[in-house]
Structure formats: C-alpha cells, structure tokens
Write a protein that holds these residues in place. Structure first.
Motif, mmCIF file in Angstrom:
data_model
loop_
_atom_site.group_PDB
_atom_site.id
_atom_site.type_symbol
_atom_site.label_atom_id
_atom_site.label_comp_id
_atom_site.label_asym_id
_atom_site.label_seq_id
_atom_site.Cartn_x
_atom_site.Cartn_y
_atom_site.Cartn_z
ATOM 1 N N LEU A 1 0.812 -1.248 -0.230
ATOM 2 C CA LEU A 1 0.164 -0.024 -0.139
ATOM 3 C C LEU A 1 0.760 1.541 0.031
ATOM 4 C CD1 LEU A 1 -2.547 -1.055 2.689
ATOM 5 C CD2 LEU A 1 -2.945 -1.046 0.264
ATOM 6 N N LEU A 2 2.271 1.104 0.347
ATOM 7 C CA LEU A 2 3.075 2.335 0.745
ATOM 8 C C LEU A 2 3.211 2.846 -0.925
ATOM 9 C CD1 LEU A 2 5.689 0.848 3.119
ATOM 10 C CD2 LEU A 2 4.109 2.362 3.436
ATOM 11 N N SER A 3 3.232 2.049 -1.761
ATOM 12 C CA SER A 3 3.372 2.622 -3.233
ATOM 13 C C SER A 3 2.509 3.836 -3.546
ATOM 14 C CB SER A 3 3.421 1.402 -4.134
ATOM 15 O OG SER A 3 4.343 0.229 -3.837
ATOM 16 N N ASP A 4 1.353 3.545 -3.122
ATOM 17 C CA ASP A 4 0.207 4.265 -3.540
ATOM 18 C C ASP A 4 0.274 5.878 -2.831
ATOM 19 O OD1 ASP A 4 -0.734 2.365 -5.349
ATOM 20 O OD2 ASP A 4 -1.984 1.599 -3.330
ATOM 21 N N LEU A 5 1.126 5.995 -1.747
ATOM 22 C CA LEU A 5 1.174 7.215 -1.173
ATOM 23 C C LEU A 5 1.484 8.529 -1.745
ATOM 24 C CD1 LEU A 5 3.172 6.044 2.131
ATOM 25 C CD2 LEU A 5 0.881 6.650 2.145
ATOM 26 N N ASP A 6 0.822 9.527 -1.582
ATOM 27 C CA ASP A 6 0.734 10.720 -2.290
ATOM 28 C C ASP A 6 2.347 11.281 -2.086
ATOM 29 O OD1 ASP A 6 -1.659 10.598 -3.488
ATOM 30 O OD2 ASP A 6 -2.362 11.838 -2.046
ATOM 31 N N ILE A 7 2.806 11.159 -0.852
ATOM 32 C CA ILE A 7 4.203 11.854 -0.533
ATOM 33 C C ILE A 7 5.154 11.341 -1.477
ATOM 34 C CG2 ILE A 7 3.833 12.089 1.605
ATOM 35 C CD1 ILE A 7 5.677 9.679 1.850
ATOM 36 N N LEU A 8 5.020 9.893 -1.904
ATOM 37 C CA LEU A 8 6.224 9.491 -2.934
ATOM 38 C C LEU A 8 5.998 10.090 -4.258
ATOM 39 C CD1 LEU A 8 6.264 5.404 -2.165
ATOM 40 C CD2 LEU A 8 7.518 7.371 -1.088
ATOM 41 N N LYS A 9 4.642 10.323 -4.696
ATOM 42 C CA LYS A 9 4.568 10.807 -6.017
ATOM 43 C C LYS A 9 5.079 12.478 -5.918
ATOM 44 C CE LYS A 9 0.394 8.172 -6.494
ATOM 45 N NZ LYS A 9 -1.035 8.068 -6.140
ATOM 46 N N ARG A 10 4.956 13.199 -4.766
ATOM 47 C CA ARG A 10 5.680 14.379 -4.687
ATOM 48 C C ARG A 10 7.154 14.495 -4.477
ATOM 49 N NH1 ARG A 10 1.078 15.165 -1.108
ATOM 50 N NH2 ARG A 10 2.438 15.285 0.701
ATOM 51 N N GLY A 11 7.723 13.193 -4.441
ATOM 52 C CA GLY A 11 9.038 12.939 -4.216
ATOM 53 C C GLY A 11 9.587 12.917 -2.628
ATOM 54 N N GLU A 12 8.527 12.962 -1.754
ATOM 55 C CA GLU A 12 8.849 13.237 -0.501
ATOM 56 C C GLU A 12 9.471 11.830 0.129
ATOM 57 O OE1 GLU A 12 5.985 15.138 1.894
ATOM 58 O OE2 GLU A 12 5.584 16.621 0.154
ATOM 59 N N GLN A 13 10.231 11.983 1.199
ATOM 60 C CA GLN A 13 10.478 10.633 2.158
ATOM 61 C C GLN A 13 9.594 9.855 2.820
ATOM 62 O OE1 GLN A 13 14.176 9.621 2.177
ATOM 63 N NE2 GLN A 13 14.456 11.163 0.600
ATOM 64 N N LEU A 14 9.712 8.467 2.837
ATOM 65 C CA LEU A 14 8.945 7.686 3.632
ATOM 66 C C LEU A 14 9.350 7.773 5.019
ATOM 67 C CD1 LEU A 14 8.659 4.060 2.027
ATOM 68 C CD2 LEU A 14 6.858 5.449 2.567
ATOM 69 N N THR A 15 8.566 7.703 6.044
ATOM 70 C CA THR A 15 8.909 7.485 7.319
ATOM 71 C C THR A 15 8.261 6.229 8.022
ATOM 72 O OG1 THR A 15 6.900 8.769 8.355
ATOM 73 C CG2 THR A 15 8.591 9.999 7.641
ATOM 74 N N ALA A 16 8.686 5.953 9.116
ATOM 75 C CA ALA A 16 8.100 4.812 9.975
ATOM 76 C C ALA A 16 6.856 4.889 10.248
ATOM 77 C CB ALA A 16 8.960 4.665 11.290
ATOM 78 N N GLU A 17 6.328 6.331 10.298
ATOM 79 C CA GLU A 17 4.837 6.427 10.660
ATOM 80 C C GLU A 17 3.953 6.054 9.603
ATOM 81 O OE1 GLU A 17 3.899 7.236 13.604
ATOM 82 O OE2 GLU A 17 5.781 7.632 14.561
ATOM 83 N N HIS A 18 4.647 5.959 8.218
ATOM 84 C CA HIS A 18 3.789 5.722 7.187
ATOM 85 C C HIS A 18 3.607 4.231 7.216
ATOM 86 C CE1 HIS A 18 5.472 9.452 5.299
ATOM 87 N NE2 HIS A 18 4.304 9.578 5.252
ATOM 88 N N LEU A 19 4.629 3.630 7.571
ATOM 89 C CA LEU A 19 4.673 1.796 7.811
ATOM 90 C C LEU A 19 3.579 1.556 8.709
ATOM 91 C CD1 LEU A 19 7.542 2.451 6.447
ATOM 92 C CD2 LEU A 19 8.014 0.194 7.324
ATOM 93 N N PHE A 20 3.357 2.241 10.212
ATOM 94 C CA PHE A 20 2.670 1.929 10.921
ATOM 95 C C PHE A 20 1.267 2.203 10.611
ATOM 96 C CE2 PHE A 20 5.904 3.520 14.236
ATOM 97 C CZ PHE A 20 6.642 2.572 14.175
ATOM 98 N N ALA A 21 0.861 3.259 9.781
ATOM 99 C CA ALA A 21 -0.453 3.438 9.108
ATOM 100 C C ALA A 21 -0.661 2.378 8.175
ATOM 101 C CB ALA A 21 -0.459 4.968 8.436
ATOM 102 N N ALA A 22 0.330 2.109 7.336
ATOM 103 C CA ALA A 22 0.015 1.080 6.492
ATOM 104 C C ALA A 22 -0.312 -0.449 7.106
ATOM 105 C CB ALA A 22 1.130 0.849 5.481
ATOM 106 N N ILE A 23 0.144 -0.689 7.898
ATOM 107 C CA ILE A 23 -0.181 -1.915 8.795
ATOM 108 C C ILE A 23 -1.422 -1.908 9.501
ATOM 109 C CG2 ILE A 23 0.438 -2.952 10.872
ATOM 110 C CD1 ILE A 23 3.268 -2.281 10.703
ATOM 111 N N ALA A 24 -2.199 -0.783 9.927
ATOM 112 C CA ALA A 24 -3.534 -0.654 10.352
ATOM 113 C C ALA A 24 -4.340 -0.952 9.191
ATOM 114 C CB ALA A 24 -3.421 0.998 10.769
ATOM 115 N N GLN A 25 -3.881 -0.584 7.935
ATOM 116 C CA GLN A 25 -4.717 -1.168 6.890
ATOM 117 C C GLN A 25 -4.508 -2.428 6.184
ATOM 118 O OE1 GLN A 25 -4.002 2.380 3.972
ATOM 119 N NE2 GLN A 25 -5.013 3.745 5.460
#
Ligand SMILES: [Zn+2]
Length: 342
Positions: free
Chosen positions: A219-243
C-alpha cells in the motif's frame, strides 16, 4: 514559539531555577525548570548548523529566550544543563563529535559561559533523557534502570544506584552501534549491520523503499508523498499496517524482533528494575512497540535465567513526553556534581 505557564512559588525555589536545553540537529528546545521539575517556560527555535559558532549562538539565543519567557532575570538562574547529540566530554565541557551538528572538539561550555555569564554543564542527549526519566519520569524512585531511545538513532543508557553509568569512554549502552547482523547494511559509524541500520526510523523507511524499488506489492506505493518525491517515514509503515499492509508488517516485525533482542541483552547484562523506551518511535502502542513487548516476552521461553529477571511491567514508555528534553537537561544540573566526580 513561547509559552509561560507558571511563576516561581517561593524565594528558595527562585534561587534554584535552572535552564534545561535540548539541542537537536534541527531544533533547540529550552525551558526554565525548578528543582521539582516544574517547567516555567518553553521556547523552541531552529538549530543553525552553519558552523559551530552559529550553532552556539542559536543555543545562547534559546537560553535567553527561555529566561525572558519565564519572566525572570538571568541572575536568578542557578545553572544551565544541555543535552547534546553525539560524543561528549562533560568534564571539560567539550562536544567531541556530533554528526548531526557537524561538530568536532567544540568547547561548548567555555563559549556559552563566556557569552552568557552562567555556569553550564553538558552531556550526551540520550544520557540526559535517561537522567530526566530517572528524576522526573517513569524511573522515579528506581535504583537501577535502563533507558533506550528509539528514533532517528538508537541508543541505551544505564542508571545504576541513581547515577548515570558512563563507562570508561562515555559509551556504555551504545547498543545502536552494536553489530546484530554481520555484513548487514552499512552504518554511519562505519560498521555493517548495526542495530541502528535494522530498526531505527530511517532504517524502517529505507527497508520499505528498497522493497518498493524491487517491485514488491505494498500500500506504501500508493502514498501521495512518494508521488511528490518526499521521503517515507516509520509512521507511514505504522499507518499501512493498520490497513493490513503485509510488507510493512513484515519489516516492522523484524525490526521489533531485533529491538527485543537488544532489550533482552541489556536486561541480562544489568538486571534493571525497569527499562524505559523513549525517543520519537516510543509513543503509545504502535506496532513496533507491540512487537518489542511480545518478542521480549518470548525470550523468557528460550532463556530460563531471563525468567528470573523479567516481568511484563518492567518495559515502560517515557512519562516525560513533550518536556523530556528540557526536564532531562535540568536533571543533568541536579546530577552534575556526581558526574564531575566520575
Ligand atoms: Zn553503527
């Protein structure tokens, strides 16, 4: 940002006011604190890392702003305590090395004392957090405790009989730069496979990014931040686990298992009353902390001696929250006489 919450209660409290300063790579937090851990002011300003002199100037500005925000005079400040990232020589007041600040052998206390005309004492920021937790937080009244910081970096510190155990080089508890996987990822310290390369916030993000690049479905591949060229963080992984994201779950589980092994090793080494988890990743029951809890418990089934040491309520989260840095640095002043003697 300024905040003025209280006015000192009595004359004797006023005489013993200190300024606690948390010097980070991006921001400086400072506040006036009394001996009971009451915070009278809080200020925050960006760290100028454009050379040691500029950094020291921004630290001095933070101290003066904190005093101003508390509505007191500089003469009323007893001492200043500072937590600084990297390797520190508290006895001589020197910042020996800090990758975050770009420091090497900076005479921190001499510069600040000359500029501010206030006595200053410094320590490593994680050591300061451990002292703060011991004096004002989850470790109050505890004689032996471990503090483990989980965030951009990973480090542990040991308080024995109420005193910080620095070791011969001030490096006691440097579990973050202990090799857990020989020939693993290259660490900033020059080693391969340090715990910090396997379980820190940036490590979680890097591991996920490598999997995305390798074409793993997440699901991380769909994050808008990646499309904007921003960095992933651990919090993105935690949120993806909830989904229900299985890749994030696997990465966080492996990191949590490594951290649990670190907790096991430290507990076996020091037989503490409690272990306090602090730092940016140690907030209420996120999947990483949940994994650490469950995986530490599993070591009791593998290691009979650990059963003697371990109790589930030994593992606690920081109780200081937003004032951790300021209170920790203030606790350093309380402990400074003891540290100078070591
Ligand atoms: Zn390392």
């Amino acid at each position: 940002m300024q905040e003025n919450s209280h006015i000192p209660a009595t004359d004797s409290d006023v005489e013993r006011l200190v300024v606690g300063v948390d010097v980070g790579g991006t921001k400086i937090a400072a506040g006036v604190v009394d001996p009971y851990g009451q915070v009278y002011s809080r200020v925050q300003l960006p760290t100028d890392t454009d050379g040691p002199e500029r950094t020291l100037q921004s630290i001095a500005a933070g101290i003066e702003e904190a005093i101003l925000a508390a509505g007191i005079r500089k003469e009323q400040i007893h001492e200043v305590g500072l937590g600084i990232p990297g390797i520190v020589d508290p006895e001589h007041g020197i910042g020996l090395f800090s990758a975050n600040l770009g420091w090497k052998n900076v005479a921190v206390t001499r510069w600040l004392e000359d500029t501010l005309r206030l006595p200053c004492v410094i320590e490593n920021d994680v050591s300061v957090a451990a002292l703060g937790e011991h004096l004002y937080g989850a470790g109050q009244g505890v004689h032996t405790m471990l503090y483990m910081s989980l965030g951009t970096g990973i480090a542990a510190r040991v308080v024995i009989n109420g005193r910080l155990h620095r070791g011969s080089h001030g490096l006691a508890g440097e579990i973050g730069h202990t090799v857990f996987v020989p020939d693993g990822p290259l660490c900033l310290c020059g080693a391969r496979g340090c715990l910090e390369t396997l379980a820190s916030g940036p490590a979680l993000a890097r591991l996920a990014w490598e999997k995305i690049q390798a074409g793993h479905i997440t699901l991380l591949s769909d994050l808008d931040i990646l499309k904007r060229g921003e960095q992933l963080t651990a919090e993105h992984l935690f949120a993806a686990i909830a989904q229900g994201d299985s890749l994030s779950k696997q990465i966080v589980f492996e990191a949590g298992a490594h951290l649990a092994y670190a907790v096991y090793l430290l507990a076996m080494s020091f037989d503490p009353q409690i272990i306090v988890l602090g730092g940016g990743l140690a907030h209420e029951e996120n999947p990483l902390i949940e994994t650490v809890r469950s995986e530490v418990a599993r070591w009791t089934t593998r290691s009979p001696v650990f059963q003697e040491i371990w109790a589930p309520d030994m593992l606690r989260l920081t109780a200081l929250k937003r004032d951790a840095g300021i209170l920790g640095a203030a606790a350093l002043v309380s402990a400074s006489d003891a540290i100078r003697k070591l």
